[in-house]
Design a protein around this motif. Structure first.
Motif, PDB file in Angstrom:
ATOM      1  N   GLY A 100       2.535   5.829  -2.478  1.00 14.26           N
ATOM      2  CA  GLY A 100       1.980   7.183  -2.441  1.00 14.26           C
ATOM      3  C   GLY A 100       2.043   7.807  -1.057  1.00 14.26           C
ATOM      4  N   ASP A 101       1.758   7.024  -0.041  1.00 15.43           N
ATOM      5  CA  ASP A 101       1.837   7.511   1.341  1.00 15.43           C
ATOM      6  C   ASP A 101       2.267   6.355   2.230  1.00 15.43           C
ATOM      7  OD1 ASP A 101       1.652   8.700   3.805  1.00 15.43           O
ATOM      8  OD2 ASP A 101      -0.230   9.725   3.369  1.00 15.43           O
ATOM      9  N   ILE A 102       3.551   6.057   2.186  1.00 16.33           N
ATOM     10  CA  ILE A 102       4.059   4.874   2.857  1.00 16.33           C
ATOM     11  C   ILE A 102       3.920   4.972   4.371  1.00 16.33           C
ATOM     12  CG2 ILE A 102       6.463   5.638   2.997  1.00 16.33           C
ATOM     13  CD1 ILE A 102       5.143   2.079   2.220  1.00 16.33           C
ATOM     14  N   ALA A 143      11.074  -8.941   5.469  1.00 13.38           N
ATOM     15  CA  ALA A 143      12.228  -8.087   5.741  1.00 13.38           C
ATOM     16  C   ALA A 143      12.760  -8.257   7.158  1.00 13.38           C
ATOM     17  CB  ALA A 143      11.863  -6.619   5.497  1.00 13.38           C
ATOM     18  N   GLY A 144      11.982  -8.888   8.020  1.00 18.62           N
ATOM     19  CA  GLY A 144      12.403  -9.037   9.410  1.00 18.62           C
ATOM     20  C   GLY A 144      12.307  -7.746  10.187  1.00 18.62           C
ATOM     21  N   LYS A 145      11.368  -6.858   9.793  1.00 17.62           N
ATOM     22  CA  LYS A 145      11.358  -5.540  10.434  1.00 17.62           C
ATOM     23  C   LYS A 145      10.058  -5.201  11.160  1.00 17.62           C
ATOM     24  CE  LYS A 145      10.028  -2.766   6.353  1.00 17.62           C
ATOM     25  NZ  LYS A 145       9.064  -1.847   6.974  1.00 17.62           N
ATOM     26  N   LEU A 167      13.949  -0.205  21.878  1.00 17.44           N
ATOM     27  CA  LEU A 167      14.036   0.653  20.701  1.00 17.44           C
ATOM     28  C   LEU A 167      15.360   0.457  19.980  1.00 17.44           C
ATOM     29  CD1 LEU A 167      12.735   2.885  18.991  1.00 17.44           C
ATOM     30  CD2 LEU A 167      13.800   4.566  20.526  1.00 17.44           C
ATOM     31  N   GLU A 168      16.433   0.240  20.728  1.00 21.23           N
ATOM     32  CA  GLU A 168      17.742  -0.010  20.116  1.00 21.23           C
ATOM     33  C   GLU A 168      17.691  -1.232  19.214  1.00 21.23           C
ATOM     34  OE1 GLU A 168      21.098  -2.069  22.273  1.00 21.23           O
ATOM     35  OE2 GLU A 168      21.947  -0.045  22.165  1.00 21.23           O
ATOM     36  N   ASP A 169      17.097  -2.312  19.717  1.00 20.42           N
ATOM     37  CA  ASP A 169      16.993  -3.519  18.899  1.00 20.42           C
ATOM     38  C   ASP A 169      16.117  -3.270  17.679  1.00 20.42           C
ATOM     39  OD1 ASP A 169      17.042  -6.556  18.414  1.00 20.42           O
ATOM     40  OD2 ASP A 169      14.895  -6.115  18.542  1.00 20.42           O
ATOM     41  N   TYR A 170      15.017  -2.579  17.866  1.00 25.16           N
ATOM     42  CA  TYR A 170      14.084  -2.303  16.768  1.00 25.16           C
ATOM     43  C   TYR A 170      14.770  -1.514  15.651  1.00 25.16           C
ATOM     44  CZ  TYR A 170       9.895  -0.375  14.464  1.00 25.16           C
ATOM     45  OH  TYR A 170       8.937   0.000  13.553  1.00 25.16           O
ATOM     46  N   LEU A 171      15.487  -0.468  16.010  1.00 33.51           N
ATOM     47  CA  LEU A 171      16.118   0.394  15.010  1.00 33.51           C
ATOM     48  C   LEU A 171      17.379  -0.220  14.406  1.00 33.51           C
ATOM     49  CD1 LEU A 171      15.719   3.903  16.712  1.00 33.51           C
ATOM     50  CD2 LEU A 171      14.346   2.910  14.847  1.00 33.51           C
ATOM     51  N   GLU A 172      17.908  -1.257  15.025  1.00 31.26           N
ATOM     52  CA  GLU A 172      19.075  -1.941  14.474  1.00 31.26           C
ATOM     53  C   GLU A 172      18.788  -2.475  13.072  1.00 31.26           C
ATOM     54  OE1 GLU A 172      22.883  -3.531  14.103  1.00 31.26           O
ATOM     55  OE2 GLU A 172      22.101  -2.108  15.580  1.00 31.26           O
ATOM     56  N   THR A 173      17.513  -2.721  12.800  1.00 26.90           N
ATOM     57  CA  THR A 173      17.108  -3.189  11.469  1.00 26.90           C
ATOM     58  C   THR A 173      17.615  -2.268  10.365  1.00 26.90           C
ATOM     59  OG1 THR A 173      15.177  -4.503  12.077  1.00 26.90           O
ATOM     60  CG2 THR A 173      15.052  -3.343   9.977  1.00 26.90           C
ATOM     61  N   ASP A 194      11.965   9.327  -8.921  1.00 25.49           N
ATOM     62  CA  ASP A 194      12.819   9.651  -7.774  1.00 25.49           C
ATOM     63  C   ASP A 194      11.991   9.691  -6.490  1.00 25.49           C
ATOM     64  OD1 ASP A 194      14.994   9.825  -9.437  1.00 25.49           O
ATOM     65  OD2 ASP A 194      14.981  12.023  -9.562  1.00 25.49           O
ATOM     66  N   GLU A 195      10.767  10.207  -6.592  1.00 22.54           N
ATOM     67  CA  GLU A 195       9.888  10.264  -5.419  1.00 22.54           C
ATOM     68  C   GLU A 195       9.544   8.852  -4.943  1.00 22.54           C
ATOM     69  OE1 GLU A 195       9.445  11.948  -8.188  1.00 22.54           O
ATOM     70  OE2 GLU A 195       9.766  14.023  -7.539  1.00 22.54           O
ATOM     71  N   GLU A 196       9.310   7.954  -5.894  1.00 26.56           N
ATOM     72  CA  GLU A 196       8.994   6.571  -5.534  1.00 26.56           C
ATOM     73  C   GLU A 196      10.213   5.849  -4.964  1.00 26.56           C
ATOM     74  OE1 GLU A 196       5.351   5.452  -8.587  1.00 26.56           O
ATOM     75  OE2 GLU A 196       7.432   5.391  -9.325  1.00 26.56           O
ATOM     76  N   VAL A 197      11.390   6.191  -5.468  1.00 23.93           N
ATOM     77  CA  VAL A 197      12.617   5.630  -4.898  1.00 23.93           C
ATOM     78  C   VAL A 197      12.734   6.024  -3.425  1.00 23.93           C
ATOM     79  CG1 VAL A 197      15.138   5.764  -4.899  1.00 23.93           C
ATOM     80  CG2 VAL A 197      13.908   5.465  -7.052  1.00 23.93           C
ATOM     81  N   ALA A 198      12.487   7.302  -3.142  1.00 25.96           N
ATOM     82  CA  ALA A 198      12.553   7.788  -1.760  1.00 25.96           C
ATOM     83  C   ALA A 198      11.516   7.088  -0.886  1.00 25.96           C
ATOM     84  CB  ALA A 198      12.346   9.299  -1.729  1.00 25.96           C
ATOM     85  N   ALA A 199      10.323   6.870  -1.436  1.00 25.90           N
ATOM     86  CA  ALA A 199       9.265   6.190  -0.679  1.00 25.90           C
ATOM     87  C   ALA A 199       9.639   4.730  -0.422  1.00 25.90           C
ATOM     88  CB  ALA A 199       7.950   6.284  -1.433  1.00 25.90           C
ATOM     89  N   LEU A 200      10.227   4.073  -1.422  1.00 25.51           N
ATOM     90  CA  LEU A 200      10.649   2.687  -1.250  1.00 25.51           C
ATOM     91  C   LEU A 200      11.745   2.572  -0.203  1.00 25.51           C
ATOM     92  CD1 LEU A 200      10.437  -0.250  -2.110  1.00 25.51           C
ATOM     93  CD2 LEU A 200      12.048   0.238  -3.971  1.00 25.51           C
ATOM     94  N   GLU A 201      12.678   3.512  -0.213  1.00 23.72           N
ATOM     95  CA  GLU A 201      13.720   3.536   0.813  1.00 23.72           C
ATOM     96  C   GLU A 201      13.103   3.627   2.198  1.00 23.72           C
ATOM     97  OE1 GLU A 201      15.999   6.907  -0.437  1.00 23.72           O
ATOM     98  OE2 GLU A 201      17.389   5.712  -1.650  1.00 23.72           O
ATOM     99  N   SER A 202      12.066   4.460   2.323  1.00 28.31           N
ATOM    100  CA  SER A 202      11.372   4.599   3.608  1.00 28.31           C
ATOM    101  C   SER A 202      10.637   3.314   3.970  1.00 28.31           C
ATOM    102  CB  SER A 202      10.389   5.769   3.541  1.00 28.31           C
ATOM    103  OG  SER A 202       9.726   5.949   4.777  1.00 28.31           O
ATOM    104  N   ALA A 203      10.012   2.685   2.974  1.00 25.78           N
ATOM    105  CA  ALA A 203       9.236   1.470   3.226  1.00 25.78           C
ATOM    106  C   ALA A 203      10.103   0.318   3.708  1.00 25.78           C
ATOM    107  CB  ALA A 203       8.499   1.059   1.949  1.00 25.78           C
ATOM    108  N   LEU A 204      11.354   0.313   3.318  1.00 27.33           N
ATOM    109  CA  LEU A 204      12.247  -0.789   3.660  1.00 27.33           C
ATOM    110  C   LEU A 204      12.954  -0.584   4.999  1.00 27.33           C
ATOM    111  CD1 LEU A 204      13.725  -1.404   0.110  1.00 27.33           C
ATOM    112  CD2 LEU A 204      12.355  -3.036   1.428  1.00 27.33           C
ATOM    113  N   THR A 205      12.625   0.489   5.689  1.00 33.12           N
ATOM    114  CA  THR A 205      13.236   0.771   6.990  1.00 33.12           C
ATOM    115  C   THR A 205      12.161   0.830   8.070  1.00 33.12           C
ATOM    116  OG1 THR A 205      13.078   3.165   6.640  1.00 33.12           O
ATOM    117  CG2 THR A 205      15.116   2.086   5.928  1.00 33.12           C
TER     118      THR A 205
END
Length: 249
Positions: A100-102, A143-145, A167-173, A194-205
């Motif tokens: 809901g609010d990742i 996830a190693g993130k 920051l470069e190493d952090y964002l390499e994830t 679709d909204e939850e898909v977008a939220a999951l994509e955000s959660a995994l980064t």
């Protein structure tokens, strides 16, 4: 080292610190080491010459998906977020409950990574081990993130690596996890909106704002990174100089 095909794997050595370059072949980070094949096992044992594994996942995550047992490599479990008590998103199951609010959930997670007793005691033990004996180590979570990302931040910051390189190493994830993230998202795409898909994509980064929030949390609660090491993690006053003497070339 792409041939290892271990999710979100990399050597964080090679960056310039204050007084030298961080030694390579010592500090590796990755996602979970679950169901490794023979090639991956040999890569860690023979190519990386790994001595020790640090698993930052929860006991529930470990029980559900234990790391592959690698003979002659010491395994340490440090449940970084055992004290998490106000919601967060660090395992795949947690991510689904927080769609809901990742972003809010991730910011809470990073506060816990800095402030909770379980995180501070875990990272204290991890960092003290680094100056107790020089070994080749890998540290990981699911996830190693995030939990892993903070472990990498601590090592690089203590070494005096620039904020830009950290920051470069952090964002390499976000690049290193793309294939694994796509597999997870495609697995659940037909089961969520679709909204939850977008939220999951955000959660995994990872996002720069998450790391910045952790740094801000340190400044607000300890005044400086050095005070965080001394008061929050209760490390020796000479920790940074000892670490640099051991690992900067």
């Amino acid at each position: 080292m792409r041939e290892a095909m271990i999710t979100n794997f990399r050597d964080i050595g090679g960056y310039e610190g204050q007084g030298g370059r961080l030694e390579e072949g010592i500090f590796f980070r990755s996602g979970q080491l679950v169901d490794l094949n023979e090639e991956q096992e040999n890569f860690l044992k023979d190519t990386c010459k790994l001595d020790r594994i640090y698993d930052f996942r929860s006991i529930e995550e470990v029980n559900e998906d234990p790391d592959t047992d690698l003979s002659d490599i010491v395994y340490n479990h440090l449940d970084v977020l055992a004290d998490l008590n106000q919601g967060g998103a660090f395992s795949l199951e947690d991510m689904f409950t927080e769609l809901g609010d990742i972003d809010e959930a991730m910011l809470r997670t990073y506060e816990e990574i800095v402030l909770s007793q379980s995180a501070r005691s875990s990272y204290r033990e991890f960092l003290l081990d680094l100056i107790d004996k020089k070994e080749s180590r890998i540290f990981h979570c699911f996830a190693g993130k995030d939990r892993t990302g903070w472990g990498a931040y601590l090592i690089l910051k203590i070494a005096g690596v620039s904020e830009e390189d950290i920051l470069e190493d952090y964002l390499e994830t976000n690049k290193a996890r793309k294939e694994a993230n796509d597999l997870i998202i495609n697995q659940y795409r037909d089961q969520i909106t679709d909204e939850e898909v977008a939220a999951l994509e955000s959660a995994l980064t990872v996002k720069e704002e998450y790391l910045n929030h952790a740094v801000k949390t340190i400044d607000e609660n300890y005044g400086s990174f050095e005070n965080y090491l001394l008061e929050g993690l209760e490390l020796p006053a000479n920790y940074q100089s000892t670490f640099k003497d051991m690992y900067l070339l």
